[in-house]
Design a protein around this motif. Sequence first.
Motif, PDB file in Angstrom:
ATOM      1  N   ILE A  20       0.829  -1.207   0.000  1.00 48.49           N
ATOM      2  CA  ILE A  20       0.000   0.000   0.000  1.00 48.49           C
ATOM      3  C   ILE A  20       0.863   1.257   0.000  1.00 48.49           C
ATOM      4  O   ILE A  20       0.543   2.254  -0.658  1.00 48.49           O
ATOM      5  CB  ILE A  20      -0.968  -0.008   1.213  1.00 48.49           C
ATOM      6  CG1 ILE A  20      -1.939   1.168   1.100  1.00 48.49           C
ATOM      7  CG2 ILE A  20      -0.201   0.035   2.529  1.00 48.49           C
ATOM      8  CD1 ILE A  20      -3.042   1.126   2.145  1.00 48.49           C
ATOM      9  N   ALA A  21       1.990   1.216   0.716  1.00 46.91           N
ATOM     10  CA  ALA A  21       2.897   2.366   0.736  1.00 46.91           C
ATOM     11  C   ALA A  21       3.574   2.539  -0.619  1.00 46.91           C
ATOM     12  O   ALA A  21       3.766   3.665  -1.097  1.00 46.91           O
ATOM     13  CB  ALA A  21       3.940   2.190   1.834  1.00 46.91           C
ATOM     14  N   PHE A  22       3.925   1.420  -1.245  1.00 45.55           N
ATOM     15  CA  PHE A  22       4.567   1.480  -2.560  1.00 45.55           C
ATOM     16  C   PHE A  22       3.632   2.103  -3.596  1.00 45.55           C
ATOM     17  O   PHE A  22       4.022   2.994  -4.355  1.00 45.55           O
ATOM     18  CB  PHE A  22       4.985   0.078  -2.995  1.00 45.55           C
ATOM     19  CG  PHE A  22       5.507   0.005  -4.400  1.00 45.55           C
ATOM     20  CD1 PHE A  22       6.783   0.451  -4.705  1.00 45.55           C
ATOM     21  CD2 PHE A  22       4.714  -0.493  -5.422  1.00 45.55           C
ATOM     22  CE1 PHE A  22       7.267   0.398  -6.004  1.00 45.55           C
ATOM     23  CE2 PHE A  22       5.186  -0.554  -6.724  1.00 45.55           C
ATOM     24  CZ  PHE A  22       6.468  -0.109  -7.015  1.00 45.55           C
ATOM     25  N   HIS A  23       2.397   1.644  -3.625  1.00 43.64           N
ATOM     26  CA  HIS A  23       1.441   2.176  -4.604  1.00 43.64           C
ATOM     27  C   HIS A  23       1.090   3.632  -4.304  1.00 43.64           C
ATOM     28  O   HIS A  23       0.832   4.418  -5.229  1.00 43.64           O
ATOM     29  CB  HIS A  23       0.182   1.313  -4.625  1.00 43.64           C
ATOM     30  CG  HIS A  23       0.395  -0.047  -5.217  1.00 43.64           C
ATOM     31  ND1 HIS A  23       0.730  -0.240  -6.546  1.00 43.64           N
ATOM     32  CD2 HIS A  23       0.349  -1.289  -4.661  1.00 43.64           C
ATOM     33  CE1 HIS A  23       0.869  -1.535  -6.789  1.00 43.64           C
ATOM     34  NE2 HIS A  23       0.645  -2.194  -5.663  1.00 43.64           N
ATOM     35  N   GLN A  24       1.104   3.997  -3.028  1.00 45.66           N
ATOM     36  CA  GLN A  24       0.846   5.395  -2.679  1.00 45.66           C
ATOM     37  C   GLN A  24       1.989   6.287  -3.173  1.00 45.66           C
ATOM     38  O   GLN A  24       1.752   7.400  -3.656  1.00 45.66           O
ATOM     39  CB  GLN A  24       0.674   5.541  -1.171  1.00 45.66           C
ATOM     40  CG  GLN A  24       0.268   6.943  -0.742  1.00 45.66           C
ATOM     41  CD  GLN A  24      -0.004   7.046   0.745  1.00 45.66           C
ATOM     42  OE1 GLN A  24       0.272   6.113   1.501  1.00 45.66           O
ATOM     43  NE2 GLN A  24      -0.538   8.163   1.177  1.00 45.66           N
ATOM     44  N   LEU A  25       3.224   5.804  -3.051  1.00 45.99           N
ATOM     45  CA  LEU A  25       4.366   6.557  -3.560  1.00 45.99           C
ATOM     46  C   LEU A  25       4.246   6.758  -5.069  1.00 45.99           C
ATOM     47  O   LEU A  25       4.456   7.867  -5.577  1.00 45.99           O
ATOM     48  CB  LEU A  25       5.665   5.830  -3.229  1.00 45.99           C
ATOM     49  CG  LEU A  25       6.946   6.409  -3.853  1.00 45.99           C
ATOM     50  CD1 LEU A  25       7.192   7.828  -3.361  1.00 45.99           C
ATOM     51  CD2 LEU A  25       8.149   5.517  -3.547  1.00 45.99           C
ATOM     52  N   CYS A  26       3.906   5.704  -5.778  1.00 41.89           N
ATOM     53  CA  CYS A  26       3.736   5.815  -7.234  1.00 41.89           C
ATOM     54  C   CYS A  26       2.639   6.815  -7.575  1.00 41.89           C
ATOM     55  O   CYS A  26       2.778   7.620  -8.508  1.00 41.89           O
ATOM     56  CB  CYS A  26       3.407   4.448  -7.832  1.00 41.89           C
ATOM     57  SG  CYS A  26       4.741   3.232  -7.707  1.00 41.89           S
ATOM     58  N   HIS A  27       1.552   6.773  -6.809  1.00 41.49           N
ATOM     59  CA  HIS A  27       0.435   7.695  -7.053  1.00 41.49           C
ATOM     60  C   HIS A  27       0.861   9.143  -6.833  1.00 41.49           C
ATOM     61  O   HIS A  27       0.507  10.036  -7.619  1.00 41.49           O
ATOM     62  CB  HIS A  27      -0.732   7.340  -6.133  1.00 41.49           C
ATOM     63  CG  HIS A  27      -1.889   8.292  -6.229  1.00 41.49           C
ATOM     64  ND1 HIS A  27      -2.734   8.340  -7.320  1.00 41.49           N
ATOM     65  CD2 HIS A  27      -2.325   9.262  -5.365  1.00 41.49           C
ATOM     66  CE1 HIS A  27      -3.641   9.278  -7.134  1.00 41.49           C
ATOM     67  NE2 HIS A  27      -3.415   9.852  -5.960  1.00 41.49           N
ATOM     68  N   ILE A  28       1.635   9.387  -5.774  1.00 40.24           N
ATOM     69  CA  ILE A  28       2.093  10.751  -5.482  1.00 40.24           C
ATOM     70  C   ILE A  28       3.007  11.257  -6.590  1.00 40.24           C
ATOM     71  O   ILE A  28       2.910  12.412  -7.022  1.00 40.24           O
ATOM     72  CB  ILE A  28       2.819  10.785  -4.123  1.00 40.24           C
ATOM     73  CG1 ILE A  28       1.834  10.520  -2.988  1.00 40.24           C
ATOM     74  CG2 ILE A  28       3.514  12.128  -3.912  1.00 40.24           C
ATOM     75  CD1 ILE A  28       2.492  10.390  -1.627  1.00 40.24           C
ATOM     76  N   LEU A  29       3.896  10.397  -7.067  1.00 43.36           N
ATOM     77  CA  LEU A  29       4.816  10.801  -8.131  1.00 43.36           C
ATOM     78  C   LEU A  29       4.075  11.118  -9.420  1.00 43.36           C
ATOM     79  O   LEU A  29       4.408  12.069 -10.136  1.00 43.36           O
ATOM     80  CB  LEU A  29       5.846   9.694  -8.370  1.00 43.36           C
ATOM     81  CG  LEU A  29       6.877   9.473  -7.257  1.00 43.36           C
ATOM     82  CD1 LEU A  29       7.703   8.226  -7.539  1.00 43.36           C
ATOM     83  CD2 LEU A  29       7.783  10.687  -7.108  1.00 43.36           C
ATOM     84  N   ILE A  30       3.042  10.335  -9.718  1.00 41.62           N
ATOM     85  CA  ILE A  30       2.265  10.567 -10.941  1.00 41.62           C
ATOM     86  C   ILE A  30       1.376  11.795 -10.792  1.00 41.62           C
ATOM     87  O   ILE A  30       1.293  12.643 -11.690  1.00 41.62           O
ATOM     88  CB  ILE A  30       1.408   9.331 -11.273  1.00 41.62           C
ATOM     89  CG1 ILE A  30       2.307   8.134 -11.606  1.00 41.62           C
ATOM     90  CG2 ILE A  30       0.472   9.622 -12.443  1.00 41.62           C
ATOM     91  CD1 ILE A  30       1.545   6.838 -11.798  1.00 41.62           C
ATOM     92  N   GLU A  31       0.707  11.908  -9.643  1.00 42.10           N
ATOM     93  CA  GLU A  31      -0.224  13.017  -9.416  1.00 42.10           C
ATOM     94  C   GLU A  31       0.484  14.362  -9.462  1.00 42.10           C
ATOM     95  O   GLU A  31      -0.053  15.356  -9.958  1.00 42.10           O
ATOM     96  CB  GLU A  31      -0.929  12.836  -8.067  1.00 42.10           C
ATOM     97  CG  GLU A  31      -2.081  13.795  -7.836  1.00 42.10           C
ATOM     98  CD  GLU A  31      -2.767  13.535  -6.508  1.00 42.10           C
ATOM     99  OE1 GLU A  31      -2.045  13.405  -5.494  1.00 42.10           O
ATOM    100  OE2 GLU A  31      -4.006  13.443  -6.475  1.00 42.10           O
ATOM    101  N   GLY A  32       1.711  14.406  -8.929  1.00 43.13           N
ATOM    102  CA  GLY A  32       2.468  15.649  -8.951  1.00 43.13           C
ATOM    103  C   GLY A  32       3.202  15.887 -10.253  1.00 43.13           C
ATOM    104  O   GLY A  32       3.936  16.874 -10.382  1.00 43.13           O
TER     105      GLY A  32
END
Length: 242
Positions: A4-16
């Motif tokens: 869940i932390a890994f996918h959240q990191l990916c989401h933050i990188l993409i969203e920003g």
Amino acid sequence: MKPIAFHQLCHILIEGEHVRSTIHMSITEQALIFLHIIGHNVRFRVIGIRFHRSTETIHKYFKVILRGVLKLYRALIRLPSKDTPPEIRDSRSLYPYFKDCVGAIDGTHVRASVPPEIQGGFCGRKDGTTQNVLAPISFDLKFTYVLAGWEGSAHDSRALNDAFDRPGGFLIPESKYYLGDAGYDVVMSKGKEKVGTKHFRWLLPMHTTMLTLLAEEVAKGNKPSNTFKAGSFAIVAKEISA
């Protein structure tokens, strides 16, 4: 790292819009390669074999993710507030004695891979070559500043002074201070002037005095629960500081 932390990191990188997937490699694979390298100190060539990628490709996308992570600085690093932290304000044993304290500061040694000709400076009290990383934090365990790159043999105070001297470097709110160990001065900020105070050494007579005074406070009924009343600590602090 949990999924869940890994996918959240990916989401933050993409969203920003810090990193994006390409026709050659998805953001998930890019982040996975990056985390595997920094987490296990694996060489690019070894990662290339595992992921069936060339060394050049691994190197390219490692730098892409690294730049993206560095751009998260403003989102992850929180500057200290001038207000008294709630962890201090809401504690009867800490307030008002630490009302001007905004956090704690310390250094940590992180392994570093450096060229042989400069390895001497990076060999400190830890095994192998390391870099001394300065890391002040607030009382809610959030970083307020990070400075990496100093040799492992460098004293903590050198890293701190460098952080103060850098353009846009480490700043302490006016009349506030951080708690640190013997490697640092207790540094306060007064406008643009930074003043270091003398080290406070705890001596055996102070320990004896504290126990005697606290025993007297218990006899007076000033310890109704697992802790003393705030006035009891004030008496001890006043007597020891006299």
